[in-house]
Design a protein around this motif. Structure first.
Motif, PDB file in Angstrom:
ATOM      1  N   TRP A  74       0.814  -1.214   0.000  1.00  0.00           N
ATOM      2  CA  TRP A  74       0.000   0.000   0.000  1.00  0.00           C
ATOM      3  C   TRP A  74       0.850   1.268   0.000  1.00  0.00           C
ATOM      4  CZ3 TRP A  74      -4.973   1.210  -0.762  1.00  0.00           C
ATOM      5  CH2 TRP A  74      -5.830   0.126  -0.973  1.00  0.00           C
ATOM      6  N   ASP A  75       2.167   1.151  -0.010  1.00  0.00           N
ATOM      7  CA  ASP A  75       2.993   2.344  -0.205  1.00  0.00           C
ATOM      8  C   ASP A  75       3.116   2.684  -1.692  1.00  0.00           C
ATOM      9  OD1 ASP A  75       4.866   0.560  -1.288  1.00  0.00           O
ATOM     10  OD2 ASP A  75       6.271   0.739   0.376  1.00  0.00           O
ATOM     11  N   GLU A  76       2.313   1.993  -2.533  1.00  0.00           N
ATOM     12  CA  GLU A  76       2.193   2.248  -3.968  1.00  0.00           C
ATOM     13  C   GLU A  76       3.404   1.748  -4.750  1.00  0.00           C
ATOM     14  OE1 GLU A  76       1.021   6.309  -4.647  1.00  0.00           O
ATOM     15  OE2 GLU A  76      -0.766   6.111  -3.386  1.00  0.00           O
ATOM     16  N   THR A  77       4.090   0.754  -4.223  1.00  0.00           N
ATOM     17  CA  THR A  77       5.228   0.199  -4.939  1.00  0.00           C
ATOM     18  C   THR A  77       5.170  -1.321  -4.987  1.00  0.00           C
ATOM     19  OG1 THR A  77       6.717  -0.107  -3.034  1.00  0.00           O
ATOM     20  CG2 THR A  77       6.712   2.074  -4.098  1.00  0.00           C
ATOM     21  N   VAL A  78       5.831  -1.858  -6.006  1.00  0.00           N
ATOM     22  CA  VAL A  78       6.274  -3.249  -6.026  1.00  0.00           C
ATOM     23  C   VAL A  78       7.784  -3.209  -5.872  1.00  0.00           C
ATOM     24  CG1 VAL A  78       6.623  -5.285  -7.493  1.00  0.00           C
ATOM     25  CG2 VAL A  78       4.386  -4.163  -7.424  1.00  0.00           C
ATOM     26  N   ARG A  79       8.298  -3.986  -4.929  1.00  0.00           N
ATOM     27  CA  ARG A  79       9.734  -4.028  -4.680  1.00  0.00           C
ATOM     28  C   ARG A  79      10.265  -5.436  -4.928  1.00  0.00           C
ATOM     29  NH1 ARG A  79      11.566   0.586  -1.639  1.00  0.00           N
ATOM     30  NH2 ARG A  79       9.798   1.953  -1.206  1.00  0.00           N
ATOM     31  N   PHE A  80      11.566  -5.491  -5.250  1.00  0.00           N
ATOM     32  CA  PHE A  80      12.221  -6.756  -5.545  1.00  0.00           C
ATOM     33  C   PHE A  80      13.338  -7.012  -4.540  1.00  0.00           C
ATOM     34  CE2 PHE A  80      10.597  -5.059  -9.570  1.00  0.00           C
ATOM     35  CZ  PHE A  80       9.793  -6.117  -9.988  1.00  0.00           C
ATOM     36  N   TRP A  81      13.493  -8.306  -4.190  1.00  0.00           N
ATOM     37  CA  TRP A  81      14.431  -8.704  -3.161  1.00  0.00           C
ATOM     38  C   TRP A  81      15.211  -9.936  -3.611  1.00  0.00           C
ATOM     39  CZ3 TRP A  81      13.627  -5.423   1.066  1.00  0.00           C
ATOM     40  CH2 TRP A  81      12.393  -4.762   1.092  1.00  0.00           C
ATOM     41  N   ASP A  82      16.485  -9.977  -3.256  1.00  0.00           N
ATOM     42  CA  ASP A  82      17.245 -11.199  -3.439  1.00  0.00           C
ATOM     43  C   ASP A  82      16.636 -12.260  -2.524  1.00  0.00           C
ATOM     44  OD1 ASP A  82      19.368 -13.201  -2.683  1.00  0.00           O
ATOM     45  OD2 ASP A  82      20.481 -12.110  -4.205  1.00  0.00           O
TER      46      ASP A  82
END
Length: 364
Positions: free
Chosen positions: A254-262
């Motif tokens: 809901w912070d308006e992002t898609v994030r990527f993680w190792d």
């Protein structure tokens, strides 16, 4: 329905490959079909729709519920869509014809749905978890231990189909599917509701996300947390998806992002994908080349993964295996829209233009 190709500028971060404005209300769930050419979405407008990712057009007619659609999955063989609504109706649809194959009623709302790896069983959760055959016969009911009356938030079958992980308001419980017995001590660490639980493909790890704004990784044999919580999101997290080669985990918030993680170290990878609305669902394409996301505004976003060019330039090709996307439950949104910390602008519903039939999608 309308769609557009957003324009790119030198100062922008990653931009969506395509934005489709096709639902009248919030999208709660999405997944790719195994062919990688179509995405299925479920919305609070009571419809399930299939989208062609090449031209942004809807395929055939919408599949309709009388109540809000909160969850959906696609069978691993790619022939059936299973959707659930707030009225407790479970519907099984034929992927190609969109015809209703069968339906039945769960005792509560269909807050979450998961399908077993062999496509034999369907888990439907609300307060408890009902285990059904694909024909709608209930074969088990798992009473989940919870701390309060709010109950379950997420369910996920293990890769061998023998265990079911259940996220609640704080903890994660793992049950034997056949007996309904608890097979692992509660996984404790999250400080708020766990809306997605996801197994690694070899079953050795569990990934979870929560309203506490963290992602955690667990040893599925011992229940021990692996490393520290993964932090970076600034609001509730609602969805997880693992890349086909298991190297990258995507999270929607809901912070308006898609994030990527190792997926091994938990370190951030690349830039976040920035939206103009809270994001409730994310899914990698079967090739790992694209990511689909959706949220509160009823729009579907299609992205080319930001790091793919650098991977291909170093290796000469992307070493990503073809597989189906994990089905993950996308759950209840909050009662307000979090203010955006970003200043990027995306087309609003009244600014998204009808596609010219002559316009093609380039994968640049």
């Amino acid at each position: 329905m309308s769609s557009t190709i957003p324009q790119q500028s030198d100062n922008d971060g990653p931009r969506p490959h395509l934005v489709i404005s096709g639902h009248d209300c919030h999208i709660y769930a999405l997944t790719y079909l195994p062919d990688g050419q179509r995405v299925v979405t479920g919305s609070l407008d009571g419809t399930v729709k299939v989208w062609n990712v090449g031209n942004g057009e809807q395929e055939r007619t919408s599949m309709e519920h009388k109540d809000e659609v909160e969850s959906l999955v696609v069978t691993r063989d790619g022939t059936k869509i299973i959707s659930g609504d707030t009225g407790g109706r479970i519907k099984v649809w034929d992927v190609e014809s969109h015809e209703l194959v069968r339906e039945w009623t769960h005792k509560g709302r269909c807050f979450m749905i998961a399908v077993s790896p062999d496509d034999r069983l369907i888990a439907v959760g609300d307060d408890d978890v009902g285990i059904y055959t694909m024909e709608g016969k209930q074969v088990n009911n798992i009473k989940v231990t919870v701390n309060d009356s709010e109950g379950l938030r997420s369910v996920s079958f293990s890769p061998d189909g023998k265990k079911l992980a259940c996220g609640t308001d704080d903890d994660i419980y793992v049950y034997d599917v056949d007996t309904g017995t608890l097979v692992l001590r509660p996984l404790k660490g999250h400080k708020d509701s766990v809306f997605s639980v996801l197994w690694s493909r070899d079953g050795s790890r569990l990934f979870s996300e929560s309203d506490d704004k963290t992602i955690r990784c667990w040893n599925s044999d011992t229940g021990e947390q692996i490393g520290q919580p993964w932090t970076g999101h600034t609001h509730w997290i609602r969805s997880l998806s693992l890349s086909p080669d298991e190297s990258i985990l995507a999270s929607a918030s809901w912070d308006e992002t898609v994030r990527f993680w190792d997926a091994t170290s938990g370190q951030p990878v690349g830039q976040p994908l920035q939206h103009d609305e809270g994001v409730t669902a994310v899914c990698f394409s079967p090739s790992g080349e694209f990511v689909a996301s959706a949220g509160w505004g009823g729009k579907l976003y299609l992205w080319r993964v930001p790091w793919l060019d650098s991977v291909e330039s170093r290796t000469g090709h992307a070493t990503i295996a073809m597989t189906t996307c994990n089905a993950v439950h996308y759950a209840q949104p909050p009662f307000f829209h979090a203010p955006s910390p970003y200043y990027m602008h995306f087309p609003s519903a009244d600014q998204v233009l009808d596609r010219d039939p002559g316009v093609s999608i380039s994968r640049s």
